[in-house]
Write an enzyme that holds these catalytic residues in place. Structure first.
Site, PDB file in Angstrom:
ATOM      1  N   SER A   1       4.483   6.044   1.032  1.00  5.06           N
ATOM      2  CA  SER A   1       5.180   5.727   2.271  1.00  5.06           C
ATOM      3  C   SER A   1       6.661   5.962   2.054  1.00  5.06           C
ATOM      4  CB  SER A   1       4.944   4.254   2.650  1.00  5.06           C
ATOM      5  OG  SER A   1       5.816   3.840   3.696  1.00  5.06           O
TER       6      SER A   1
ATOM      7  N   TYR B   1       4.827  -5.171   0.483  1.00  9.49           N
ATOM      8  CA  TYR B   1       4.431  -3.796   0.809  1.00  9.49           C
ATOM      9  C   TYR B   1       5.390  -2.790   0.168  1.00  9.49           C
ATOM     10  CZ  TYR B   1       2.887   0.236   3.526  1.00  9.49           C
ATOM     11  OH  TYR B   1       2.406   1.471   3.901  1.00  9.49           O
TER      12      TYR B   1
END
Length: 307
Positions: A165, A178
Protein backbone atom coordinates in the site's frame (compact mmCIF):
# COMPACT_ATOMS: atom_id res chain seq x y z
CA UNK A 1 31.32 3.12 -13.32
CA UNK A 2 28.76 3.26 -10.53
CA UNK A 3 27.63 6.73 -11.65
CA UNK A 4 27.37 5.54 -15.25
CA UNK A 5 25.23 2.61 -14.13
CA UNK A 6 22.98 4.94 -12.13
CA UNK A 7 22.54 7.28 -15.11
CA UNK A 8 21.89 4.32 -17.43
CA UNK A 9 19.10 2.91 -15.26
CA UNK A 10 17.53 6.35 -14.82
CA UNK A 11 17.45 6.82 -18.59
CA UNK A 12 16.25 3.26 -19.22
CA UNK A 13 13.38 3.53 -16.80
CA UNK A 14 12.45 6.98 -18.09
CA UNK A 15 12.18 5.52 -21.59
CA UNK A 16 9.97 2.73 -20.23
CA UNK A 17 7.34 5.33 -19.36
CA UNK A 18 7.14 6.26 -23.06
CA UNK A 19 8.13 3.01 -24.79
CA UNK A 20 6.51 0.07 -23.05
CA UNK A 21 8.82 -2.98 -22.80
CA UNK A 22 7.81 -6.37 -24.12
CA UNK A 23 5.56 -8.32 -21.77
CA UNK A 24 6.45 -11.83 -20.74
CA UNK A 25 4.24 -14.83 -21.44
CA UNK A 26 2.71 -16.48 -18.38
CA UNK A 27 0.56 -19.07 -20.10
CA UNK A 28 0.75 -22.32 -18.16
CA UNK A 29 2.31 -20.73 -15.08
CA UNK A 30 0.95 -21.77 -11.69
CA UNK A 31 -0.08 -18.67 -9.75
CA UNK A 32 -0.94 -18.78 -6.06
CA UNK A 33 -2.99 -15.86 -4.73
CA UNK A 34 -3.66 -15.27 -1.04
CA UNK A 35 -6.85 -13.49 -0.05
CA UNK A 36 -8.47 -14.67 -3.27
CA UNK A 37 -12.00 -14.78 -1.89
CA UNK A 38 -12.90 -11.30 -3.05
CA UNK A 39 -11.70 -7.76 -3.67
CA UNK A 40 -8.37 -7.48 -5.47
CA UNK A 41 -7.61 -11.16 -4.96
CA UNK A 42 -10.60 -12.23 -7.02
CA UNK A 43 -9.73 -9.75 -9.78
CA UNK A 44 -6.12 -10.96 -9.83
CA UNK A 45 -7.38 -14.52 -10.28
CA UNK A 46 -9.42 -13.42 -13.28
CA UNK A 47 -6.59 -11.36 -14.79
CA UNK A 48 -4.07 -14.18 -14.52
CA UNK A 49 -6.64 -16.52 -16.04
CA UNK A 50 -7.03 -14.15 -19.01
CA UNK A 51 -3.31 -14.56 -19.64
CA UNK A 52 -3.54 -18.34 -19.65
CA UNK A 53 -2.18 -19.07 -16.16
CA UNK A 54 -3.61 -21.66 -13.76
CA UNK A 55 -4.52 -20.25 -10.35
CA UNK A 56 -4.31 -21.63 -6.83
CA UNK A 57 -6.75 -19.81 -4.58
CA UNK A 58 -5.99 -19.41 -0.87
CA UNK A 59 -8.51 -17.76 1.41
CA UNK A 60 -9.81 -18.23 4.94
CA UNK A 61 -13.40 -18.19 3.62
CA UNK A 62 -14.21 -21.32 1.63
CA UNK A 63 -17.53 -19.86 0.45
CA UNK A 64 -15.97 -16.69 -0.99
CA UNK A 65 -13.14 -18.72 -2.47
CA UNK A 66 -15.51 -21.10 -4.25
CA UNK A 67 -17.25 -18.10 -5.80
CA UNK A 68 -13.91 -16.91 -7.19
CA UNK A 69 -13.18 -20.38 -8.54
CA UNK A 70 -16.58 -20.44 -10.23
CA UNK A 71 -15.78 -17.19 -12.05
CA UNK A 72 -12.43 -18.58 -13.18
CA UNK A 73 -14.06 -21.79 -14.45
CA UNK A 74 -16.65 -19.74 -16.35
CA UNK A 75 -13.73 -18.05 -18.14
CA UNK A 76 -12.40 -21.46 -19.15
CA UNK A 77 -9.57 -21.36 -16.65
CA UNK A 78 -8.28 -23.78 -14.04
CA UNK A 79 -8.67 -22.92 -10.35
CA UNK A 80 -7.60 -24.99 -7.36
CA UNK A 81 -9.23 -24.00 -4.08
CA UNK A 82 -7.70 -24.30 -0.60
CA UNK A 83 -9.02 -22.95 2.68
CA UNK A 84 -5.97 -21.52 4.43
CA UNK A 85 -5.36 -19.28 7.44
CA UNK A 86 -2.17 -17.49 6.37
CA UNK A 87 -1.55 -16.26 9.92
CA UNK A 88 -0.74 -19.83 10.97
CA UNK A 89 2.59 -20.94 9.53
CA UNK A 90 1.80 -24.64 10.07
CA UNK A 91 -1.34 -24.22 7.96
CA UNK A 92 0.67 -22.43 5.25
CA UNK A 93 3.40 -25.09 5.14
CA UNK A 94 0.91 -27.96 5.19
CA UNK A 95 -1.16 -26.54 2.35
CA UNK A 96 1.96 -25.67 0.34
CA UNK A 97 2.94 -29.35 0.43
CA UNK A 98 -0.64 -30.29 -0.40
CA UNK A 99 -0.59 -28.04 -3.48
CA UNK A 100 2.62 -29.70 -4.71
CA UNK A 101 1.19 -33.15 -4.05
CA UNK A 102 -2.22 -32.47 -5.62
CA UNK A 103 -0.97 -30.68 -8.73
CA UNK A 104 2.35 -32.41 -9.21
CA UNK A 105 4.21 -29.18 -9.87
CA UNK A 106 5.51 -26.08 -8.14
CA UNK A 107 4.02 -22.63 -7.78
CA UNK A 108 5.89 -20.24 -10.09
CA UNK A 109 4.16 -16.94 -9.25
CA UNK A 110 3.25 -16.03 -5.67
CA UNK A 111 0.90 -13.10 -5.06
CA UNK A 112 0.82 -12.07 -1.40
CA UNK A 113 -2.45 -10.18 -1.51
CA UNK A 114 -4.31 -11.03 1.73
CA UNK A 115 -4.86 -7.98 3.90
CA UNK A 116 -6.99 -6.71 6.78
CA UNK A 117 -7.54 -3.45 8.62
CA UNK A 118 -8.92 -3.18 12.15
CA UNK A 119 -10.67 0.17 11.73
CA UNK A 120 -10.03 1.30 15.30
CA UNK A 121 -7.79 3.93 16.82
CA UNK A 122 -4.78 2.39 18.50
CA UNK A 123 -5.84 3.12 22.09
CA UNK A 124 -9.35 1.78 21.41
CA UNK A 125 -8.31 -1.22 19.35
CA UNK A 126 -8.27 -4.65 21.03
CA UNK A 127 -4.79 -6.14 21.11
CA UNK A 128 -6.03 -9.21 19.24
CA UNK A 129 -7.09 -7.11 16.24
CA UNK A 130 -3.76 -5.31 16.09
CA UNK A 131 -1.93 -8.63 16.25
CA UNK A 132 -4.15 -10.01 13.50
CA UNK A 133 -3.36 -7.03 11.27
CA UNK A 134 0.37 -7.64 11.69
CA UNK A 135 0.01 -11.39 11.15
CA UNK A 136 -2.05 -11.15 7.95
CA UNK A 137 -0.40 -8.11 6.37
CA UNK A 138 3.19 -8.90 7.28
CA UNK A 139 4.01 -12.18 9.02
CA UNK A 140 2.12 -14.26 6.44
CA UNK A 141 4.55 -13.08 3.76
CA UNK A 142 7.40 -14.78 5.60
CA UNK A 143 5.57 -18.10 5.72
CA UNK A 144 4.41 -18.12 2.09
CA UNK A 145 7.80 -17.08 0.73
CA UNK A 146 9.58 -19.70 2.85
CA UNK A 147 7.13 -22.28 1.49
CA UNK A 148 7.56 -21.49 -2.22
CA UNK A 149 10.83 -19.61 -2.79
CA UNK A 150 13.18 -22.63 -2.47
CA UNK A 151 11.59 -24.32 -5.49
CA UNK A 152 11.71 -21.07 -7.49
CA UNK A 153 15.41 -20.68 -6.71
CA UNK A 154 16.14 -24.32 -7.55
CA UNK A 155 14.52 -23.86 -10.97
CA UNK A 156 15.79 -20.27 -11.36
CA UNK A 157 12.27 -19.35 -12.37
CA UNK A 158 9.54 -17.54 -10.49
CA UNK A 159 7.98 -14.26 -9.46
CA UNK A 160 7.04 -12.92 -6.03
CA UNK A 161 4.44 -10.17 -5.94
CA UNK A 162 3.71 -8.18 -2.79
CA UNK A 163 0.47 -6.22 -2.66
CA UNK A 164 1.35 -3.56 -0.12
CA UNK A 165 0.00 0.00 0.00
CA UNK A 166 1.10 3.59 -0.32
CA UNK A 167 0.64 3.54 3.46
CA UNK A 168 3.72 1.34 3.50
CA UNK A 169 5.68 4.24 1.96
CA UNK A 170 4.17 7.15 3.89
CA UNK A 171 1.70 7.21 6.75
CA UNK A 172 -1.37 8.94 8.14
CA UNK A 173 -3.09 9.25 11.50
CA UNK A 174 -5.40 6.72 13.11
CA UNK A 175 -4.20 3.51 11.44
CA UNK A 176 -0.92 2.85 13.24
CA UNK A 177 -1.26 -0.92 13.09
CA UNK A 178 -2.11 -0.94 9.38
CA UNK A 179 0.75 1.43 8.48
CA UNK A 180 3.19 -0.58 10.60
CA UNK A 181 2.13 -3.81 8.88
CA UNK A 182 2.47 -2.33 5.39
CA UNK A 183 5.82 -0.69 6.16
CA UNK A 184 6.93 -4.14 7.35
CA UNK A 185 5.66 -5.77 4.14
CA UNK A 186 7.55 -3.20 2.04
CA UNK A 187 10.74 -3.69 4.06
CA UNK A 188 10.46 -7.47 3.83
CA UNK A 189 9.90 -7.35 0.07
CA UNK A 190 12.77 -4.94 -0.63
CA UNK A 191 15.21 -6.94 1.51
CA UNK A 192 14.17 -10.12 -0.30
CA UNK A 193 14.63 -8.43 -3.69
CA UNK A 194 18.13 -7.32 -2.67
CA UNK A 195 18.95 -10.85 -1.49
CA UNK A 196 17.94 -12.39 -4.81
CA UNK A 197 20.03 -9.84 -6.70
CA UNK A 198 23.01 -10.35 -4.40
CA UNK A 199 22.81 -14.12 -4.90
CA UNK A 200 22.41 -13.55 -8.67
CA UNK A 201 19.16 -15.50 -8.84
CA UNK A 202 18.25 -13.77 -12.08
CA UNK A 203 15.27 -15.97 -12.94
CA UNK A 204 13.23 -15.08 -9.85
CA UNK A 205 11.64 -11.65 -10.23
CA UNK A 206 9.93 -9.43 -7.66
CA UNK A 207 7.24 -6.76 -7.95
CA UNK A 208 6.11 -4.48 -5.13
CA UNK A 209 2.64 -3.03 -5.69
CA UNK A 210 1.70 0.05 -3.65
CA UNK A 211 -1.80 1.23 -4.51
CA UNK A 212 -3.62 4.25 -3.12
CA UNK A 213 -7.00 3.66 -1.46
CA UNK A 214 -8.92 1.12 -3.56
CA UNK A 215 -12.70 1.27 -3.69
CA UNK A 216 -13.32 -2.27 -2.39
CA UNK A 217 -15.07 -1.21 0.82
CA UNK A 218 -11.95 -1.87 2.86
CA UNK A 219 -11.59 1.83 3.74
CA UNK A 220 -15.17 2.91 3.27
CA UNK A 221 -15.67 6.44 4.55
CA UNK A 222 -12.05 7.55 4.10
CA UNK A 223 -12.06 11.12 2.82
CA UNK A 224 -9.50 13.79 1.90
CA UNK A 225 -10.14 17.42 0.96
CA UNK A 226 -12.87 17.60 -1.67
CA UNK A 227 -10.82 19.58 -4.20
CA UNK A 228 -7.85 17.24 -3.83
CA UNK A 229 -10.08 14.18 -4.16
CA UNK A 230 -10.71 15.20 -7.78
CA UNK A 231 -7.07 14.22 -8.40
CA UNK A 232 -6.68 11.50 -5.75
CA UNK A 233 -10.03 9.73 -5.98
CA UNK A 234 -10.26 6.16 -4.65
CA UNK A 235 -9.07 3.71 -7.29
CA UNK A 236 -11.40 1.47 -9.23
CA UNK A 237 -10.42 -2.11 -8.28
CA UNK A 238 -10.25 -3.27 -11.91
CA UNK A 239 -7.98 -0.37 -12.87
CA UNK A 240 -5.72 -1.08 -9.90
CA UNK A 241 -5.34 -4.75 -10.81
CA UNK A 242 -4.74 -3.98 -14.49
CA UNK A 243 -1.96 -1.53 -13.58
CA UNK A 244 -0.42 -4.07 -11.23
CA UNK A 245 -0.60 -6.75 -13.93
CA UNK A 246 1.12 -4.43 -16.40
CA UNK A 247 3.99 -4.10 -13.93
CA UNK A 248 4.16 -7.84 -13.25
CA UNK A 249 4.27 -8.71 -16.94
CA UNK A 250 7.30 -6.48 -17.56
CA UNK A 251 9.06 -7.53 -14.32
CA UNK A 252 8.80 -3.99 -12.93
CA UNK A 253 10.27 -3.96 -9.40
CA UNK A 254 7.97 -1.25 -7.97
CA UNK A 255 4.70 0.30 -9.04
CA UNK A 256 2.75 3.00 -7.19
CA UNK A 257 -0.84 3.39 -8.33
CA UNK A 258 -1.57 6.05 -9.47
CA UNK A 259 1.79 7.51 -10.52
CA UNK A 260 1.05 10.75 -8.64
CA UNK A 261 1.52 8.89 -5.36
CA UNK A 262 5.26 8.81 -6.05
CA UNK A 263 5.23 12.54 -5.16
CA UNK A 264 4.30 12.27 -1.44
CA UNK A 265 6.74 9.35 -1.19
CA UNK A 266 9.54 11.58 -2.51
CA UNK A 267 8.36 14.52 -0.40
CA UNK A 268 8.61 12.38 2.73
CA UNK A 269 12.23 11.59 1.94
CA UNK A 270 13.36 15.03 0.76
CA UNK A 271 11.38 17.65 2.70
CA UNK A 272 11.46 18.56 6.41
CA UNK A 273 8.90 16.84 8.63
CA UNK A 274 7.05 20.12 9.20
CA UNK A 275 6.69 20.69 5.45
CA UNK A 276 5.07 17.30 5.04
CA UNK A 277 2.71 18.06 7.94
CA UNK A 278 1.64 21.31 6.27
CA UNK A 279 0.93 19.48 2.98
CA UNK A 280 -0.97 16.71 4.78
CA UNK A 281 -3.20 19.27 6.47
CA UNK A 282 -3.80 21.14 3.23
CA UNK A 283 -4.82 17.93 1.45
CA UNK A 284 -6.90 16.67 4.36
CA UNK A 285 -4.69 13.58 4.56
CA UNK A 286 -3.96 14.06 8.24
CA UNK A 287 -7.53 13.17 9.27
CA UNK A 288 -8.63 11.20 6.21
CA UNK A 289 -9.08 7.96 8.19
CA UNK A 290 -11.25 9.41 10.95
CA UNK A 291 -14.58 9.09 9.06
CA UNK A 292 -13.64 5.50 8.21
CA UNK A 293 -12.80 4.72 11.83
CA UNK A 294 -16.06 6.27 12.98
CA UNK A 295 -17.92 3.68 10.91
CA UNK A 296 -16.66 1.10 13.42
CA UNK A 297 -16.11 -1.50 10.77
CA UNK A 298 -13.62 -4.29 10.57
CA UNK A 299 -12.97 -5.09 6.96
CA UNK A 300 -10.99 -7.89 5.41
CA UNK A 301 -9.70 -7.92 1.84
CA UNK A 302 -12.56 -9.75 0.19
CA UNK A 303 -15.03 -10.28 3.04
CA UNK A 304 -16.53 -7.54 5.22
CA UNK A 305 -17.54 -7.97 8.83
CA UNK A 306 -19.68 -5.24 10.34
CA UNK A 307 -19.31 -4.95 14.11
Amino acid sequence: MMLLDVIYFILRNSLRVIMRPRTKQIEGELVLITGSGGGLGRLFAQEFTKHGADVVLWDISSTCNEQTAKLVHEMGGKAHVYTVDVTKREDVYRNAELVRKDLGRDVTILVNNAGVVAGERMLDCPDELMERTMKVNSHAHFWTVKAFLPQMKAQNHGHIVTIASVLGLFSTAGVEDYCASKFAAVGFHESLAHELLTEEVQGVKTTLVCPYIVDTGMFEGCRIREEVELIFAPLEPQYCVEQAMNAILIDQPLVCIPRLTYLPFLARALLPWESNVVMYRFMGSDKCMYPFIDNKRQVANGCIKVE
